[in-house]
Design an enzyme around this catalytic site. Structure first.
Site, PDB file in Angstrom:
ATOM      1  N   SER A  26      25.497 -58.287 -29.888  1.00 57.90           N
ATOM      2  CA  SER A  26      24.741 -59.535 -29.878  1.00 57.90           C
ATOM      3  C   SER A  26      23.271 -59.320 -30.183  1.00 57.90           C
ATOM      4  O   SER A  26      22.507 -60.280 -30.217  1.00 57.90           O
ATOM      5  CB  SER A  26      24.885 -60.210 -28.502  1.00 57.90           C
ATOM      6  OG  SER A  26      24.540 -59.304 -27.466  1.00 57.90           O
ATOM      7  N   HIS A  70      29.713 -61.143 -34.962  1.00 63.21           N
ATOM      8  CA  HIS A  70      29.342 -61.564 -33.607  1.00 63.21           C
ATOM      9  C   HIS A  70      30.004 -62.874 -33.213  1.00 63.21           C
ATOM     10  O   HIS A  70      29.620 -63.946 -33.665  1.00 63.21           O
ATOM     11  CB  HIS A  70      27.817 -61.684 -33.500  1.00 63.21           C
ATOM     12  CG  HIS A  70      27.357 -62.073 -32.137  1.00 63.21           C
ATOM     13  ND1 HIS A  70      26.242 -62.863 -31.927  1.00 63.21           N
ATOM     14  CD2 HIS A  70      27.858 -61.800 -30.895  1.00 63.21           C
ATOM     15  CE1 HIS A  70      26.085 -63.043 -30.628  1.00 63.21           C
ATOM     16  NE2 HIS A  70      27.046 -62.425 -29.985  1.00 63.21           N
ATOM     17  N   GLU A 126      28.585 -65.305 -36.013  1.00 61.08           N
ATOM     18  CA  GLU A 126      27.473 -64.806 -36.809  1.00 61.08           C
ATOM     19  C   GLU A 126      27.942 -63.607 -37.633  1.00 61.08           C
ATOM     20  O   GLU A 126      28.512 -62.665 -37.080  1.00 61.08           O
ATOM     21  CB  GLU A 126      26.311 -64.366 -35.910  1.00 61.08           C
ATOM     22  CG  GLU A 126      25.540 -65.504 -35.307  1.00 61.08           C
ATOM     23  CD  GLU A 126      24.377 -65.024 -34.444  1.00 61.08           C
ATOM     24  OE1 GLU A 126      23.289 -65.628 -34.530  1.00 61.08           O
ATOM     25  OE2 GLU A 126      24.554 -64.058 -33.676  1.00 61.08           O
ATOM     26  N   ASN A 155      20.965 -65.496 -30.166  1.00 58.05           N
ATOM     27  CA  ASN A 155      20.313 -64.866 -29.016  1.00 58.05           C
ATOM     28  C   ASN A 155      18.810 -64.720 -29.187  1.00 58.05           C
ATOM     29  O   ASN A 155      18.082 -64.604 -28.198  1.00 58.05           O
ATOM     30  CB  ASN A 155      20.964 -63.519 -28.714  1.00 58.05           C
ATOM     31  CG  ASN A 155      22.294 -63.696 -28.007  1.00 58.05           C
ATOM     32  OD1 ASN A 155      22.439 -64.550 -27.140  1.00 58.05           O
ATOM     33  ND2 ASN A 155      23.285 -62.919 -28.402  1.00 58.05           N
TER      34      ASN A 155
END
Length: 291
Positions: free
Chosen positions: A119, A140, A152, A190
């Site tokens: 992440s 991800h 992602e 994130n």
């Protein structure tokens, strides 16, 4: 290239979620973990989650049976070398991930694509420890994997277009949406989400509000489905801290400094739901704020 068999490293919450959606999409899955107990738990969790989907009319009983039959488990990492695509979903520590890829490399087929579900960690740096940086990228998934629609896809500096396209086909087959992200610390989700959670922890640390008032304010005042501290517990406070450290180290900006209170909770082993205590105590019938 056509991807038919997928290897997954790590049978925890993310690994078993990825195995869940891959098997339902018709892929053969080889799920690896160093712990047989973790593998057994993962299979039980997949069966339970799929049964819930059956009860809600999202899949059929036959879908459940066929999907579980597509999943094989192994404690031998090198057996994943015969798969077409490997997704590493181990703990969010770079040294652990590097060791996994180094152990895998001698056993891979020439066409095998390597990916990481990291992440936050640099895809380019992870790829440099392998013999195929052009066939390496970030893959991800969001947690919980069966529910969340976004994936992602992160190219490293050497990732070629064929590798990206092959992974995009997998995402499409899962019925999920791919977002292309550049290889910067924490990528897109994130990079935005973790500083918000960290700021919520600072708000608690500085006495601006209690756990309950912070979470209620963001749910009712910003229409968030879950408060930031409740979400941190769900993600895992150790994971939140690891990502904040990656942001702080990678971008060299003090605004990403992890809150000391977040560090203290992790040092205490209060990691959230998975340890039954974090910003909430989950040991009773109803979660109770710990501050």
């Amino acid at each position: 290239m056509e991807i038919k068999k997928i290897g997954i490293v790590g049978a925890g919450q993310m690994g078993n979620g990825i195995a869940h959606v891959m098997s339902l999409a018709g892929y053969d899955v080889l799920l690896n973990d160093i712990s047989q107990d973790a593998l057994n738990t993962a299979m039980d969790q997949m069966k339970s989650n799929m049964a819930r989907q059956v009860s809600r009319g999202k899949i059929t009983d036959d879908d459940l049976t066929n999907a579980l039959e597509r999943v094989t488990t192994t404690q031998v990492l090198t057996e994943l070398g015969q798969t077409d695509l490997i997704i590493e979903a181990a703990t969010e520590r770079e040294t652990v991930k590097q060791a996994i890829f180094e152990d895998l490399v001698p056993h891979l087929q020439p066409h095998t694509i390597l990916t990481s579900n990291t992440s936050s960690i640099s895809i380019t740096r992870l790829a440099s420890r392998t013999d195929r940086p052009e066939k390496f990228m970030g893959f991800h998934f969001m947690n919980p994997v069966p529910v969340m629609q976004l994936v992602e896809l992160i190219r490293g500096i050497a990732t070629d277009e064929e590798t990206y396209s092959a992974c995009k086909v997998v995402v499409d087959r899962l019925g999920k949406t791919a977002a292309s992200a550049e290889d910067f610390p924490a990528f897109i989700v994130n990079r935005i989400l973790m500083p918000m959670i960290n700021e919520a922890v600072y708000t608690l640390y500085e006495g601006v509000g209690s756990v309950q008032s912070i979470d209620s304010s963001m749910k009712l005042g910003a229409n968030h489905p879950m408060g930031p501290l409740e979400l941190a517990d769900f993600i895992g406070l150790d994971t939140c801290l690891a990502i904040m450290n990656v942001l702080h180290d990678g971008l060299a900006d003090t605004k990403y400094r992890p809150c000391p209170l977040l560090t203290k909770y992790v040092e205490a082993g209060w990691l959230g739901r998975k340890t039954q205590r974090g910003f909430y105590d989950y040991r009773g019938e109803v979660p109770v704020p710990t501050r």
